[in-house]
Design an enzyme around this catalytic site. Structure first.
Site, mmCIF file in Angstrom:
data_model
loop_
_atom_site.group_PDB
_atom_site.id
_atom_site.type_symbol
_atom_site.label_atom_id
_atom_site.label_comp_id
_atom_site.label_asym_id
_atom_site.label_seq_id
_atom_site.Cartn_x
_atom_site.Cartn_y
_atom_site.Cartn_z
ATOM 1 N N ARG A 23 0.834 -1.146 0.003
ATOM 2 C CA ARG A 23 0.060 -0.062 -0.117
ATOM 3 C C ARG A 23 0.831 1.313 0.034
ATOM 4 O O ARG A 23 0.593 2.391 -0.616
ATOM 5 C CB ARG A 23 -0.766 -0.057 1.269
ATOM 6 C CG ARG A 23 -1.696 1.403 1.583
ATOM 7 C CD ARG A 23 -2.656 1.035 2.921
ATOM 8 N NE ARG A 23 -3.169 2.076 3.209
ATOM 9 C CZ ARG A 23 -2.908 3.375 3.860
ATOM 10 N NH1 ARG A 23 -1.605 3.156 4.294
ATOM 11 N NH2 ARG A 23 -3.515 4.276 4.308
ATOM 12 N N ARG A 74 8.162 -18.875 -4.353
ATOM 13 C CA ARG A 74 9.669 -19.011 -4.680
ATOM 14 C C ARG A 74 9.598 -19.475 -6.139
ATOM 15 O O ARG A 74 8.957 -20.492 -6.602
ATOM 16 C CB ARG A 74 10.302 -19.831 -3.596
ATOM 17 C CG ARG A 74 10.141 -19.497 -2.465
ATOM 18 C CD ARG A 74 10.810 -20.452 -1.276
ATOM 19 N NE ARG A 74 10.614 -19.805 0.241
ATOM 20 C CZ ARG A 74 9.859 -20.161 0.958
ATOM 21 N NH1 ARG A 74 8.729 -20.937 0.768
ATOM 22 N NH2 ARG A 74 9.735 -19.527 2.202
ATOM 23 N N THR A 127 10.082 -10.339 6.412
ATOM 24 C CA THR A 127 9.982 -11.814 6.877
ATOM 25 C C THR A 127 9.775 -11.995 8.510
ATOM 26 O O THR A 127 10.490 -11.052 9.281
ATOM 27 C CB THR A 127 11.539 -12.601 6.606
ATOM 28 O OG1 THR A 127 11.570 -13.797 7.356
ATOM 29 C CG2 THR A 127 12.551 -11.781 6.717
ATOM 30 N N ASP A 129 11.119 -14.018 10.310
ATOM 31 C CA ASP A 129 12.389 -14.718 10.951
ATOM 32 C C ASP A 129 13.367 -13.548 11.430
ATOM 33 O O ASP A 129 14.385 -13.863 12.121
ATOM 34 C CB ASP A 129 13.239 -15.372 9.837
ATOM 35 C CG ASP A 129 12.259 -16.490 9.242
ATOM 36 O OD1 ASP A 129 11.562 -17.173 9.838
ATOM 37 O OD2 ASP A 129 12.553 -17.009 7.992
ATOM 38 N N MET A 171 9.145 -20.785 14.624
ATOM 39 C CA MET A 171 9.820 -20.675 13.203
ATOM 40 C C MET A 171 11.149 -19.813 13.261
ATOM 41 O O MET A 171 11.553 -19.405 14.488
ATOM 42 C CB MET A 171 8.780 -20.309 12.022
ATOM 43 C CG MET A 171 8.247 -20.970 11.539
ATOM 44 S SD MET A 171 7.031 -20.355 10.008
ATOM 45 C CE MET A 171 6.291 -21.808 9.426
ATOM 46 N N GLY A 187 8.638 -16.548 29.262
ATOM 47 C CA GLY A 187 9.006 -17.082 30.594
ATOM 48 C C GLY A 187 9.809 -18.347 30.519
ATOM 49 O O GLY A 187 9.573 -19.520 31.456
ATOM 50 N N LYS A 217 6.216 -26.757 38.833
ATOM 51 C CA LYS A 217 5.271 -28.031 38.439
ATOM 52 C C LYS A 217 5.220 -28.012 36.742
ATOM 53 O O LYS A 217 4.887 -29.219 36.395
ATOM 54 C CB LYS A 217 4.049 -28.366 39.332
ATOM 55 C CG LYS A 217 4.386 -28.571 40.628
ATOM 56 C CD LYS A 217 2.989 -29.016 41.384
ATOM 57 C CE LYS A 217 3.354 -29.588 42.673
ATOM 58 N NZ LYS A 217 4.230 -29.234 43.489
ATOM 59 N N GLU A 225 13.047 -23.637 14.993
ATOM 60 C CA GLU A 225 12.991 -24.605 14.009
ATOM 61 C C GLU A 225 14.383 -25.209 13.565
ATOM 62 O O GLU A 225 14.301 -26.310 13.258
ATOM 63 C CB GLU A 225 12.185 -24.392 13.044
ATOM 64 C CG GLU A 225 12.552 -23.300 11.854
ATOM 65 C CD GLU A 225 11.854 -22.973 10.736
ATOM 66 O OE1 GLU A 225 11.614 -21.967 10.178
ATOM 67 O OE2 GLU A 225 11.330 -24.263 10.230
HETATM 68 O O1 F6P Z 1 11.048 -17.286 6.172
HETATM 69 C C1 F6P Z 1 9.761 -17.574 6.588
HETATM 70 C C2 F6P Z 1 9.422 -19.123 7.171
HETATM 71 O O2 F6P Z 1 8.314 -19.148 7.546
HETATM 72 C C3 F6P Z 1 10.571 -19.883 7.971
HETATM 73 O O3 F6P Z 1 10.539 -19.478 9.303
HETATM 74 C C4 F6P Z 1 10.278 -21.207 7.569
HETATM 75 O O4 F6P Z 1 11.552 -21.901 7.697
HETATM 76 C C5 F6P Z 1 9.911 -21.127 6.166
HETATM 77 O O5 F6P Z 1 9.470 -19.921 5.681
HETATM 78 C C6 F6P Z 1 8.991 -22.235 5.763
HETATM 79 O O6 F6P Z 1 8.572 -22.098 4.623
HETATM 80 P P1 F6P Z 1 7.273 -22.735 3.702
HETATM 81 O O7 F6P Z 1 6.157 -21.716 3.675
HETATM 82 O O8 F6P Z 1 7.802 -23.025 2.557
HETATM 83 O O9 F6P Z 1 6.900 -23.784 4.376
#
Ligand code: F6P
Length: 322
Positions: A23, A74, A127, A129, A171, A187, A217, A225
């Protein structure tokens, strides 16, 4: 070369706030008198000519929506010389003078390839990440962290009710930034990230036994990941500690949802800034944040940078989760 017409695309994994960035790019460009094309499904759209003209209303009512209205992908075809030439042809035939791409490292490599072939490109980091080295905060990271803590808070309710250990995978691709921040925010008793080697007995079993002795407990273990193996880990924890354990992989829920204030503002600023960069004759730049300010870097050097892991925060998390 003067810029009159630009295109915008999203590529790689989607991230909340990408729509706000689309946007901002569109509105900033239109308000500066440019024409704008939207490109569907990342670089595939350039390769296949799947593009459409955008107007002010094309981006109405998307600022609050997760995902990306341009769809994302991709594109293996774009990685070939033939695919890149097709993308260049699409731009030439439609008079596109510059492209703004929103995504991660892979997306920026594509932008670099196009720039090298004569088409100016600017990258915007989107992203969850937060693994773009030159950028402190990427679009989507804040929302994903907040989604994660909401999910883990729910897991805590059930772990607490059953006196269990909840082992949660978040992730982050190969990076532990998301896991570290989520871990400290919920935490967690232990946070496992790819950047820090861990010892199962010392860092999990002994910690859990020590805190059990003080009356604790239920437990949360957050695992990036990039470390993985939560199913097996939960089994080992149960065997070694006698505490019933369950594994949860949060998965793609982390990528969805309405973007947070921070992501919307960041996306709006970055989108605007990217258009200004193109207009000022810059190309092959990636927009970034440093010390809370919007800056830009050459894509090539940005891709070579290494992002430091916040060991100080990791140590704090470790020390206070007793
Ligand atoms: O880069 C973002 C992400 O969600 C990563 O955290 C993860 O490793 C990857 O993409 C997962 O990709 P896909 O959408 O192809 O499962």
């Amino acid at each position: 070369m003067s810029i009159r017409k630009i295109a915008v695309l999203t590529s790689g994994g989607d991230a909340p706030g990408m729509n706000a960035a689309i946007r901002a790019v569109t509105r900033a460009a239109l308000s500066k008198g440019l024409e704008v094309y939207g490109v569907y499904r990342g670089y595939n759209g350039l390769v296949n000519g799947d593009i459409f003209p955008m107007n002010l209303r094309s981006v109405s009512d998307i600022i609050h929506q997760g995902g990306t209205m341009l769809y994302t992908a991709r594109s293996p075809e774009f990685c070939t010389e033939e695919g890149m030439q097709k993308a260049i042809t699409t731009c030439r035939e439609n008079g596109i003078d510059g492209v703004i791409v929103i995504g991660g490292d892979g997306t920026f490599r594509g932008a670099q390839d196009l720039t090298k072939r004569g088409l100016p490109c600017i990258g915007i980091p989107g992203t969850i990440d937060n693994d773009i080295s030159c950028c402190e905060y990427t679009i989507g990271y804040d929302t994903a962290m907040n989604t994660c803590i909401q999910m883990v808070d729910k897991l805590r309710d059930t772990a607490q009710s059953h006196d269990r250990c909840s082992v949660v995978e978040v992730m982050g691709h190969r990076a532990g930034y998301l896991a570290l921040n989520v871990g400290i925010a919920v935490g967690a008793t232990a946070i496992l990230v790819p950047e820090v080697p861990f010892d199962f007995d010392r860092d999990i079993v002994q910690r859990m036994k020590r805190t059990s002795a003080t009356g604790k407990k239920h437990f949360i273990i957050v695992v990036a990941e990039g470390v993985g193996g939560v199913m097996e880990l939960a089994g080992r924890i149960e065997k070694e500690t006698g505490i019933e354990s369950r594994a949860t992989i949060l998965g793609h829920v982390q990528r969805g949802g309405s973007p947070s204030v921070r992501d919307r503002v960041l996306a709006s600023e970055m989108g605007y800034y990217a258009v200004e960069l193109l207009l000022s004759g810059k190309s092959n730049r990636v927009v970034a944040t440093q010390n809370d300010r919007i800056v830009d870097f050459d894509i090539e050097s940005a891709l070579r940078m290494k992002k430091p892991f916040d060991f100080e925060l990791y140590n704090i998390a470790h020390e206070i989760s007793i």
